[in-house]
Design a protein around this motif. Structure first.
Motif, short mmCIF file in Angstrom:
data_model
loop_
_atom_site.label_atom_id
_atom_site.label_comp_id
_atom_site.label_asym_id
_atom_site.label_seq_id
_atom_site.Cartn_x
_atom_site.Cartn_y
_atom_site.Cartn_z
N ALA A 224 -20.33 10.05 32.94
CA ALA A 224 -19.96 11.34 33.54
C ALA A 224 -18.89 11.17 34.61
N ALA A 225 -18.99 10.08 35.38
CA ALA A 225 -18.00 9.82 36.43
C ALA A 225 -16.61 9.58 35.84
N HIS A 226 -16.56 9.17 34.58
CA HIS A 226 -15.27 8.95 33.90
C HIS A 226 -14.90 10.13 32.99
N GLY A 227 -15.57 11.27 33.18
CA GLY A 227 -15.23 12.47 32.43
C GLY A 227 -15.91 12.60 31.09
N ILE A 228 -16.86 11.70 30.79
CA ILE A 228 -17.60 11.78 29.53
C ILE A 228 -18.96 12.37 29.84
N CYS A 229 -19.05 13.69 29.79
CA CYS A 229 -20.24 14.40 30.27
C CYS A 229 -21.22 14.75 29.17
N HIS A 230 -20.86 14.44 27.92
CA HIS A 230 -21.72 14.78 26.78
C HIS A 230 -22.00 13.51 26.00
N ALA A 231 -23.22 13.00 26.12
CA ALA A 231 -23.52 11.70 25.54
C ALA A 231 -25.02 11.51 25.37
N LEU A 232 -25.36 10.64 24.43
CA LEU A 232 -26.73 10.18 24.24
C LEU A 232 -26.74 8.68 24.52
N VAL A 233 -27.58 8.25 25.47
CA VAL A 233 -27.65 6.85 25.88
C VAL A 233 -29.03 6.33 25.56
N GLU A 234 -29.09 5.15 24.94
CA GLU A 234 -30.38 4.55 24.56
C GLU A 234 -30.38 3.06 24.88
N ILE A 235 -31.46 2.60 25.51
CA ILE A 235 -31.68 1.17 25.75
C ILE A 235 -33.10 0.85 25.32
N GLY A 236 -33.24 0.03 24.29
CA GLY A 236 -34.56 -0.40 23.85
C GLY A 236 -35.52 0.74 23.56
N GLY A 237 -35.01 1.85 23.05
CA GLY A 237 -35.85 2.98 22.69
C GLY A 237 -35.97 4.05 23.76
N GLU A 238 -35.55 3.77 25.00
CA GLU A 238 -35.57 4.77 26.06
C GLU A 238 -34.23 5.52 26.02
N CYS A 239 -34.27 6.84 26.08
CA CYS A 239 -33.06 7.64 25.85
C CYS A 239 -32.89 8.73 26.90
N THR A 240 -31.64 9.11 27.10
CA THR A 240 -31.33 10.33 27.83
C THR A 240 -30.20 11.04 27.11
N GLY A 241 -30.28 12.36 27.09
CA GLY A 241 -29.23 13.17 26.49
C GLY A 241 -28.59 14.05 27.54
N ARG A 242 -27.28 13.94 27.65
CA ARG A 242 -26.54 14.76 28.60
C ARG A 242 -25.60 15.70 27.83
N GLY A 243 -25.55 16.95 28.25
CA GLY A 243 -24.65 17.91 27.63
C GLY A 243 -25.02 18.23 26.20
N LEU A 244 -23.99 18.39 25.34
CA LEU A 244 -24.17 18.80 23.96
C LEU A 244 -23.27 17.99 23.04
N ARG A 245 -23.61 17.98 21.75
CA ARG A 245 -22.71 17.42 20.77
C ARG A 245 -21.52 18.38 20.58
N PRO A 246 -20.40 17.88 20.06
CA PRO A 246 -19.24 18.76 19.87
C PRO A 246 -19.51 19.95 18.95
#
Length: 330
Positions: free
Chosen positions: A194-216
């Motif tokens: 988000a700090a680099h302007g990428i505010c819409h993303a799904l992040v996963e590490i070892g099965g733990e996830c967070t979803g920010r914003g929306l898909r295009p």
């Protein structure tokens, strides 16, 4: 064709965060990048606006650099990490923590208290004797060794100053943040993007996830919650819109969650716990804590803290918290 498969259940947050539309770009390209960290893998799906001028390789490099820094801070596997140096520190010493380390300790101490010690960041000696760290073991520890490790550990022995960001080593206390560090790292990567302007993303590490914003395409980031093989529960799909999810279970690698009070693996009727929360650091730590507690106590704690939770029992049944029930589509 008639199917006996149970119908999919859908969990959706109550409202869309209107602020995400300020950065929404339907023409953004979704890139997928991945790597290794913390003994597992990481993946990012990011809606990358062309105007940013960033390539997939650029994003991968900055994500890996951020993760490597977290490992250097809080890994109990790396002997030169700040965590391991704290574990070896002299009794009575005070340690200035990095901003990341202090943030994790603040959340860890809060959840340790709220869970009655079911989550414990000072579990390092126990994980060591059970072979859950860098020192392999060939057999289970004996009762005296377990009792000594319980006596030397415990979050209540720690004196953490969140303002000064210092942690006191009373002597012989070993930290192990493996029940919370992955969740923190997921949040940290989402914040970095988000700090680099990428505010819409799904992040996963070892099965733990967070979803920010929306898909295009305007959809949220969808994640399916895994069902343990002992169950025939209906599938559960979650819309991760400004939401994180973590699962703790013993149906893949066996019982690796220790009960801080007994010093032994937490074995009872629960086989998997999934927690949804605004931040993955919270979801990760609470999933660990509720896995330690037997089902009746876990449900009481989950309700008392309004946690969005699913608990799966070994008999194939499940308990869904009122907070999760409220998100399920009728």
């Amino acid at each position: 064709m008639i199917s006996d498969a149970p119908a999919m259940r859908i969990a959706v947050p109550g409202a869309i965060d209107a602020a995400v539309f300020r950065s929404f770009d339907s023409r953004a390209r979704v890139v997928r990048i991945a790597g290794a960290t913390m003994g597992t893998t990481w993946q990012v799906r990011a809606a990358l606006p062309a105007a940013l001028g960033l390539s997939s390789a650029d994003v991968q490099a900055m994500v890996q650099f951020r993760l490597d820094g977290i490992v250097a801070d809080m890994s109990h596997w790396e002997p030169d990490s700040q965590l391991c140096r704290f574990n070896r520190a002299e009794a009575g010493s005070d340690w200035a923590l990095s901003d990341d380390f202090a943030e994790v300790m603040a959340e860890a101490m809060a959840i340790a208290e709220a869970s009655g010690g079911a989550f414990d960041p000072a579990l390092g000696r126990l994980t060591d004797i059970w072979g859950l760290g860098p020192r392999p073991t060939k057999c289970d520890p004996d009762p005296d060794e377990i009792a000594q490790s319980v006596r030397l550990g415990g979050w209540q022995q720690l004196a953490f100053d969140p303002v000064a960001k210092t942690l006191h080593q009373p002597g012989g206390v070993w930290l192990d943040l493996s029940g919370i560090a992955k969740g923190f790292a997921v949040d940290a990567i989402a914040d970095l993007l988000a700090a680099h302007g990428i505010c819409h993303a799904l992040v996963e590490i070892g099965g733990e996830c967070t979803g920010r914003g929306l898909r295009p395409d305007g959809d949220p980031w969808w994640v399916d919650i895994e069902n343990p093989p002992c169950t025939i529960l209906p599938p559960l799909r979650v819309a991760l819109h400004q939401l994180a999810v973590a699962t703790s279970g013993d149906y893949v690698r066996g019982s690796h969650t220790l009960d801080p009070l007994t010093g032994k693996p937490a074995l009872h009727q629960t086989t998997a716990v999934t927690v949804l929360a605004p931040q993955c650091i919270q979801a990760d730590a609470w999933a660990t804590a509720l896995s330690v507690l037997d089902t009746p106590h876990a449900t009481l704690i989950a309700e008392a803290n309004a946690l969005i939770t699913r608990i799966v029992r070994r008999d194939g049944s499940e308990w869904i918290s009122p907070a999760l029930e409220a998100l399920l589509e009728p």
